[in-house]
Design a protein around this motif. Sequence first.
Motif, PDB file in Angstrom:
ATOM      1  N   ALA A 125       0.705  -1.240   0.081  1.00  0.00           N
ATOM      2  CA  ALA A 125      -0.261  -0.171   0.231  1.00  0.00           C
ATOM      3  C   ALA A 125       0.911   1.318   0.006  1.00  0.00           C
ATOM      4  O   ALA A 125       1.474   1.543   0.885  1.00  0.00           O
ATOM      5  CB  ALA A 125      -0.969   0.083   1.281  1.00  0.00           C
ATOM      6  N   VAL A 126       0.674   2.227  -0.922  1.00  0.00           N
ATOM      7  CA  VAL A 126       1.735   3.140  -1.319  1.00  0.00           C
ATOM      8  C   VAL A 126       1.387   4.378  -1.146  1.00  0.00           C
ATOM      9  O   VAL A 126       1.929   5.529  -1.423  1.00  0.00           O
ATOM     10  CB  VAL A 126       2.377   2.725  -2.752  1.00  0.00           C
ATOM     11  CG1 VAL A 126       3.015   1.551  -2.938  1.00  0.00           C
ATOM     12  CG2 VAL A 126       1.315   3.100  -3.699  1.00  0.00           C
ATOM     13  N   ASP A 127       0.000   4.841  -0.350  1.00  0.00           N
ATOM     14  CA  ASP A 127      -0.331   6.306  -0.275  1.00  0.00           C
ATOM     15  C   ASP A 127       0.730   6.770   0.670  1.00  0.00           C
ATOM     16  O   ASP A 127       1.068   6.434   1.737  1.00  0.00           O
ATOM     17  CB  ASP A 127      -1.408   6.123   0.611  1.00  0.00           C
ATOM     18  CG  ASP A 127      -1.909   7.723   0.626  1.00  0.00           C
ATOM     19  OD1 ASP A 127      -1.251   8.346   0.748  1.00  0.00           O
ATOM     20  OD2 ASP A 127      -3.407   7.825   1.019  1.00  0.00           O
ATOM     21  N   PRO A 128       1.404   8.153   0.208  1.00  0.00           N
ATOM     22  CA  PRO A 128       2.719   8.692   1.066  1.00  0.00           C
ATOM     23  C   PRO A 128       2.048   8.999   2.571  1.00  0.00           C
ATOM     24  O   PRO A 128       2.913   8.984   3.403  1.00  0.00           O
ATOM     25  CB  PRO A 128       2.909   9.692   0.134  1.00  0.00           C
ATOM     26  CG  PRO A 128       2.442   9.428  -1.088  1.00  0.00           C
ATOM     27  CD  PRO A 128       1.504   8.767  -0.961  1.00  0.00           C
ATOM     28  N   SER A 130       5.297   8.608  -3.929  1.00  0.00           N
ATOM     29  CA  SER A 130       6.309   9.956  -4.186  1.00  0.00           C
ATOM     30  C   SER A 130       7.471   9.563  -4.703  1.00  0.00           C
ATOM     31  O   SER A 130       8.120   9.960  -5.440  1.00  0.00           O
ATOM     32  CB  SER A 130       6.221  10.956  -3.040  1.00  0.00           C
ATOM     33  OG  SER A 130       6.917  10.237  -1.875  1.00  0.00           O
ATOM     34  N   MET A 131       7.931   8.312  -3.962  1.00  0.00           N
ATOM     35  CA  MET A 131       9.116   7.729  -4.377  1.00  0.00           C
ATOM     36  C   MET A 131       9.229   7.374  -5.902  1.00  0.00           C
ATOM     37  O   MET A 131      10.084   7.548  -6.628  1.00  0.00           O
ATOM     38  CB  MET A 131       9.672   6.709  -3.473  1.00  0.00           C
ATOM     39  CG  MET A 131       9.880   6.962  -2.014  1.00  0.00           C
ATOM     40  SD  MET A 131       9.967   5.515  -0.831  1.00  0.00           S
ATOM     41  CE  MET A 131      11.439   5.109  -1.456  1.00  0.00           C
ATOM     42  N   LYS A 132       8.028   6.566  -6.162  1.00  0.00           N
ATOM     43  CA  LYS A 132       8.031   5.908  -7.562  1.00  0.00           C
ATOM     44  C   LYS A 132       7.832   7.145  -8.623  1.00  0.00           C
ATOM     45  O   LYS A 132       8.381   6.930  -9.702  1.00  0.00           O
ATOM     46  CB  LYS A 132       6.780   5.101  -7.460  1.00  0.00           C
ATOM     47  CG  LYS A 132       6.886   3.877  -6.789  1.00  0.00           C
ATOM     48  CD  LYS A 132       5.887   2.784  -6.718  1.00  0.00           C
ATOM     49  CE  LYS A 132       6.190   1.553  -6.207  1.00  0.00           C
ATOM     50  NZ  LYS A 132       5.089   0.544  -6.048  1.00  0.00           N
ATOM     51  N   MET A 133       7.220   8.144  -8.178  1.00  0.00           N
ATOM     52  CA  MET A 133       6.749   9.153  -8.998  1.00  0.00           C
ATOM     53  C   MET A 133       8.348  10.123  -9.356  1.00  0.00           C
ATOM     54  O   MET A 133       8.393  10.659 -10.359  1.00  0.00           O
ATOM     55  CB  MET A 133       5.699  10.005  -8.705  1.00  0.00           C
ATOM     56  CG  MET A 133       4.552   9.536  -9.190  1.00  0.00           C
ATOM     57  SD  MET A 133       4.630   9.139 -11.127  1.00  0.00           S
ATOM     58  CE  MET A 133       2.651   8.718 -11.348  1.00  0.00           C
ATOM     59  N   ALA A 134       8.952  10.319  -8.232  1.00  0.00           N
ATOM     60  CA  ALA A 134      10.231  11.009  -8.517  1.00  0.00           C
ATOM     61  C   ALA A 134      11.232  10.101  -9.547  1.00  0.00           C
ATOM     62  O   ALA A 134      11.736  10.749 -10.397  1.00  0.00           O
ATOM     63  CB  ALA A 134      10.674  10.988  -7.064  1.00  0.00           C
ATOM     64  N   ALA A 135      11.137   8.715  -9.319  1.00  0.00           N
ATOM     65  CA  ALA A 135      11.743   8.099 -10.397  1.00  0.00           C
ATOM     66  C   ALA A 135      11.248   7.983 -11.716  1.00  0.00           C
ATOM     67  O   ALA A 135      12.131   8.101 -12.709  1.00  0.00           O
ATOM     68  CB  ALA A 135      11.939   6.367  -9.878  1.00  0.00           C
ATOM     69  N   LEU A 136      10.009   7.879 -11.772  1.00  0.00           N
ATOM     70  CA  LEU A 136       9.290   7.713 -13.152  1.00  0.00           C
ATOM     71  C   LEU A 136       9.789   8.969 -13.817  1.00  0.00           C
ATOM     72  O   LEU A 136       9.760   9.170 -15.103  1.00  0.00           O
ATOM     73  CB  LEU A 136       7.800   7.421 -12.887  1.00  0.00           C
ATOM     74  CG  LEU A 136       7.127   7.554 -14.456  1.00  0.00           C
ATOM     75  CD1 LEU A 136       7.693   6.215 -15.066  1.00  0.00           C
ATOM     76  CD2 LEU A 136       5.675   7.107 -13.958  1.00  0.00           C
ATOM     77  N   THR A 137       9.168  10.112 -13.197  1.00  0.00           N
ATOM     78  CA  THR A 137       9.307  11.372 -14.057  1.00  0.00           C
ATOM     79  C   THR A 137      10.861  11.802 -14.154  1.00  0.00           C
ATOM     80  O   THR A 137      11.062  12.544 -15.260  1.00  0.00           O
ATOM     81  CB  THR A 137       8.764  12.669 -13.089  1.00  0.00           C
ATOM     82  OG1 THR A 137       9.267  12.682 -11.893  1.00  0.00           O
ATOM     83  CG2 THR A 137       7.120  12.391 -13.034  1.00  0.00           C
TER      84      THR A 137
END
Length: 412
Positions: free
Chosen positions: A133-136, A155-162
């Motif tokens: 479950a990944v809700d920050p 937030s971690m995954k989107m930092a990496a993805l973007t």
Amino acid sequence: MRFAFKAAAAGAVLACATGAFAQQGQTVRIAMIEGLSGPMGNVGTNQFKSWQYVAAHLTAAENPAGVKFEIVGMDSKSSPQEALNLLKSAVDQGFHYVTQGNGSNVAIPLADAVAKNNDRNPGKEVIYINYAAVDPASTNEKCNYWHFRFDADTSMKMAALTSFMKDQKDVHKVYLNNQNYSHGHQVAKYFKEGLARNRPDVQVVGEDYVALGQVKDFAPYVAKIKAAGADTLVTGSWGQDFTLLVKAMNDAGLHIPIYAYYAGVSGTPTALAQGGDQQEVYQIAYNHSNYTGRLNELMKGFKAQYNDDFYTFSVYNALVGLSTAMAKAKSTDPVKVAAALEDVRFDGFNGETAMRKTDHQLQQGMWISKWQKVDAKNPYSVENTGYTFAPVKYLEPYIASTPTTCQMKRPG
């Protein structure tokens, strides 16, 4: 590329070598409170088998505490209220460890209930292992001493993805399709923030929120994506919702690149394969499908036993991390183990891995992988489709690490 895999942290090996601990040979029961039936039941069932399989196949180096992990499935049917009822039942049955992952709509109230139980019932404390479950919020404003997250948050995954999308020059018009609960809204929020930093020239041309596990026909959503002129789809959806979206895209002949969190989750790879070579898919995750070494052994063994894919690698990190903490604490007492787990370090599937004491968020690297046909370098056939998620880029933990606002309240 990081394909090397260390068997165990030197500290864990040393701990094993310096003497037997009080917990050696004990059985540690973990209640898995998860949706094992219903629309998302195929995912929960796969992960239940994953917990059981890894627990049964840990080496001595991976299990320095020398305990036997027993995983007991409890079907919440993905209902938050049912999960809370099952937590009470688990406490009454003497469980001191619970795990759950599919849905932050369940995870957040479950973590709160665990904290309240531990405050009110000394001697019956429970540690909550969050594996998916990944809700920050769970490690920020709603952080909880008894909650430990072994997945990377949104937030971690989107930092990496973007960070990766910064260099993808064909991305101009993005459509967001996500599930209508906290996770889906957080995916959209953090994607837009990351986009503003990394690709301010890219336009979000539309977004939808889909009722979790309730929509059967995704054709109207696909029609909206086409009408918006999107050249890229970004989604954090998982399970049936993502599988049906892919099928609807195939039916409509819409083959635009997809950037996804959970493209490898049960059922979706088969739908992707039906789209043939026309479907370009990138997955942001802590893993990919073509590890060598120890993880490759576990993946092959799991498939041989279940004819299914082992893809929730956080299960491995959770069990190795938990055993390492028990060895450090020289106990299976949840109060002592929680104190050791706060800043535990161990060799995970991507190498050295650490729990951040500030908020109980595991710090780990991220992989971008691409959906393609299997080849000599990337031979693992996902869902026996002849396709695989091949690693494209590894993003070190410091790239994916994000700050926290957690003000941890500790016992005593």
